[in-house]
Write a protein that holds these residues in place. Structure first.
Motif, PDB file in Angstrom:
ATOM      1  N   ASP A   1       0.845  -1.217   0.000  1.00  0.00           N
ATOM      2  CA  ASP A   1       0.000   0.000   0.000  1.00  0.00           C
ATOM      3  C   ASP A   1       0.874   1.259   0.000  1.00  0.00           C
ATOM      4  OD1 ASP A   1      -2.472  -1.404   0.218  1.00  0.00           O
ATOM      5  OD2 ASP A   1      -2.386  -1.408   2.404  1.00  0.00           O
ATOM      6  N   ASN A   2       1.931   1.266   0.808  1.00  0.00           N
ATOM      7  CA  ASN A   2       2.801   2.441   0.933  1.00  0.00           C
ATOM      8  C   ASN A   2       3.519   2.795  -0.368  1.00  0.00           C
ATOM      9  OD1 ASN A   2       4.070   1.398   4.214  1.00  0.00           O
ATOM     10  ND2 ASN A   2       2.218   2.568   3.730  1.00  0.00           N
ATOM     11  N   THR A   3       3.738   1.789  -1.219  1.00  0.00           N
ATOM     12  CA  THR A   3       4.534   2.045  -2.425  1.00  0.00           C
ATOM     13  C   THR A   3       3.799   2.916  -3.446  1.00  0.00           C
ATOM     14  OG1 THR A   3       3.830  -0.002  -3.510  1.00  0.00           O
ATOM     15  CG2 THR A   3       5.840  -0.109  -2.180  1.00  0.00           C
ATOM     16  N   LYS A   4       2.531   3.247  -3.159  1.00  0.00           N
ATOM     17  CA  LYS A   4       1.812   4.176  -4.033  1.00  0.00           C
ATOM     18  C   LYS A   4       2.188   5.631  -3.741  1.00  0.00           C
ATOM     19  CE  LYS A   4      -1.631   0.641  -4.159  1.00  0.00           C
ATOM     20  NZ  LYS A   4      -2.477   0.010  -3.132  1.00  0.00           N
ATOM     21  N   ARG A   5       2.992   5.856  -2.728  1.00  0.00           N
ATOM     22  CA  ARG A   5       3.390   7.228  -2.377  1.00  0.00           C
ATOM     23  C   ARG A   5       4.417   7.766  -3.381  1.00  0.00           C
ATOM     24  NH1 ARG A   5       4.311   6.228   4.110  1.00  0.00           N
ATOM     25  NH2 ARG A   5       2.174   5.643   4.574  1.00  0.00           N
TER      26      ARG A   5
ATOM     27  N   VAL B   1      10.191 -10.408   5.624  1.00  0.00           N
ATOM     28  CA  VAL B   1       8.999 -10.998   5.028  1.00  0.00           C
ATOM     29  C   VAL B   1       8.332  -9.950   4.141  1.00  0.00           C
ATOM     30  CG1 VAL B   1       6.707 -11.967   5.488  1.00  0.00           C
ATOM     31  CG2 VAL B   1       8.655 -12.643   6.905  1.00  0.00           C
ATOM     32  N   GLY B   2       8.173 -10.292   2.887  1.00  0.00           N
ATOM     33  CA  GLY B   2       7.528  -9.361   1.951  1.00  0.00           C
ATOM     34  C   GLY B   2       7.590  -9.922   0.553  1.00  0.00           C
TER      35      GLY B   2
ATOM     36  N   LEU C   1       8.983  -6.472   8.149  1.00  0.00           N
ATOM     37  CA  LEU C   1       8.022  -6.565   7.052  1.00  0.00           C
ATOM     38  C   LEU C   1       8.418  -5.516   6.018  1.00  0.00           C
ATOM     39  CD1 LEU C   1       4.700  -6.963   9.076  1.00  0.00           C
ATOM     40  CD2 LEU C   1       6.304  -8.724   8.332  1.00  0.00           C
ATOM     41  N   VAL C   2       8.817  -5.993   4.848  1.00  0.00           N
ATOM     42  CA  VAL C   2       9.355  -5.112   3.802  1.00  0.00           C
ATOM     43  C   VAL C   2       8.612  -5.421   2.504  1.00  0.00           C
ATOM     44  CG1 VAL C   2      11.405  -4.574   2.437  1.00  0.00           C
ATOM     45  CG2 VAL C   2      11.624  -4.945   4.903  1.00  0.00           C
ATOM     46  N   ASN C   3       7.989  -4.403   1.933  1.00  0.00           N
ATOM     47  CA  ASN C   3       7.130  -4.612   0.763  1.00  0.00           C
ATOM     48  C   ASN C   3       6.090  -5.696   1.078  1.00  0.00           C
ATOM     49  OD1 ASN C   3       6.722  -3.589  -1.910  1.00  0.00           O
ATOM     50  ND2 ASN C   3       7.392  -5.551  -2.729  1.00  0.00           N
ATOM     51  N   TYR C   4       5.571  -5.586   2.286  1.00  0.00           N
ATOM     52  CA  TYR C   4       4.610  -6.562   2.800  1.00  0.00           C
ATOM     53  C   TYR C   4       3.191  -6.156   2.417  1.00  0.00           C
ATOM     54  CZ  TYR C   4       1.704  -9.050   6.199  1.00  0.00           C
ATOM     55  OH  TYR C   4       0.737  -9.831   6.786  1.00  0.00           O
ATOM     56  N   GLY C   5       2.359  -7.147   2.151  1.00  0.00           N
ATOM     57  CA  GLY C   5       0.938  -6.881   1.912  1.00  0.00           C
ATOM     58  C   GLY C   5       0.126  -7.968   2.591  1.00  0.00           C
ATOM     59  N   TRP C   6      -0.899  -7.604   3.294  1.00  0.00           N
ATOM     60  CA  TRP C   6      -1.688  -8.631   4.000  1.00  0.00           C
ATOM     61  C   TRP C   6      -2.376  -9.562   3.000  1.00  0.00           C
ATOM     62  CZ3 TRP C   6      -7.054  -8.701   3.519  1.00  0.00           C
ATOM     63  CH2 TRP C   6      -7.653  -7.539   2.987  1.00  0.00           C
TER      64      TRP C   6
END
Lengths: 214, 214
Positions: free
Chosen positions: A59-63, A92-93, A124-129
């Motif tokens: 989600d954060n990578t849309k910034r 983990v990601g 958690l790096v480039n993690y998505g639930w």
């Protein structure tokens, strides 16, 4: 005092800290590195066995790109920093997306032991639930418990989640390991981390009645 | 004021309320019925579109039988009570276990509309987060988003979770619909529900910056 086995850290408020201090937003992330190390050492001292840091999410990578590069770099630096300590590091990601920092791939393949091992530290790096859970629970694996099947299965149940920056939400942090977690929120921004935050959280946790849903 | 579409209610503290009032623990549950109706009417008045009440869980059914019968009866009574209102009622939980109240089965098969419909009201009854997710995410359904595949898929994303009784944890409440929820905790026990609790939660929610993880 009853100490949690596993603490989840949501180090939020870096961008708000930067703005408050007259900096552009992306400058906030590197200010989170020293707090991370300080917190690690406090956990070591108090006998905590596992820590999970919420690095960044899909989600954060849309910034904006300048922020994306800054928080990815902060994660790389944080992992590198802890390779000088006694720690077993796991990242983990989603490694198959271009926003995953390449230098962290070895840590995502296998937990890496440094020094005498010691605390398990997860990032958690480039993690998505959704990424974490997807394709996990097929009916042919009916024997296993769900948490043994997800991609973050190397991370155990979280006892205490501490979030800086005042928001009272999980923002997608390990939904299955967090189902029973106690959740403590600190209003200060993460770069303003102080030792008391940690001890306030531990003291609060000590008063909770742990039932695991029972 | 920005109003949440969907509020999750964790009505905790019934047993502690009973003990505090010189009653045995199981007497606390029926005292939660009127608060539930009062809250429903406040939601109706404020234009909230969906409410989910945390009834009881598979974890809870390990408690003494006298409590188990009392909380199951309270759930049955709560659903019956709302059939007299304008509401679309859905019960989500494991109907194939003996701890699921038989009279609620029709509400678990299909959302039932009463009066002019109005608010969607969901009750988690004999609910388990593992039950909810198990067998959902097989790889042959790759096209769909995860939340369309779980057993609680009739329940939408929760914007605001309000928990009574002081505990700051989700206790297995809809892990996937809660990943982005804002979480407000009230120290009073659920049977001591007051209108201000609801409005305090709404006022707090109005100040939150909703990002959905972005």
């Amino acid at each position: 005092m009853r100490i949690p086995n596993h603490i989840g850290i949501i180090p939020d408020g870096n961008r708000r800290w930067a703005l408050k201090n007259g900096l552009t937003k992306e400058k906030g992330y590197e200010k989170g590195l020293n707090p991370g190390l300080e917190l690690f050492k406090l956990c070591e001292k108090e006998g905590i066995k596992e820590i999970t840091y919420y690095g960044f999410t899909v989600d954060n990578t849309k910034r904006p790109k300048v922020q994306r590069l800054a928080f990815a770099q902060a994660c790389v630096d944080a992992v590198k920093m802890l390779t000088k300590e006694n720690a077993s590091l796991l990242v983990v990601g989603n490694t198959s997306s271009p926003t995953f920092p390449k230098s962290l791939i070895p840590f995502a393949l296998k937990r890496q032991v440094f020094g005498s091992g010691g605390i398990k530290v997860n990032f958690l790096v480039n993690y998505g639930w959704q990424w974490d859970l997807r394709d996990s629970f097929s009916s042919d694996k009916e024997e296993s418990t769900i948490t043994d099947l997800i991609k973050s299965r190397g991370i155990s149940r979280v006892d205490l989640i501490v979030r800086w920056g005042g928001m009272r939400r999980l923002s997608g942090f390990l939904p299955l390991q967090s189902v029973y977690s106690d959740f403590y929120v600190i209003d200060d921004y993460w770069p303003d981390f102080r030792e008391e935050h940690f001890y306030d959280a531990l003291k609060w946790y000590d008063k909770q009645d742990i039932t695991l849903g029972g």
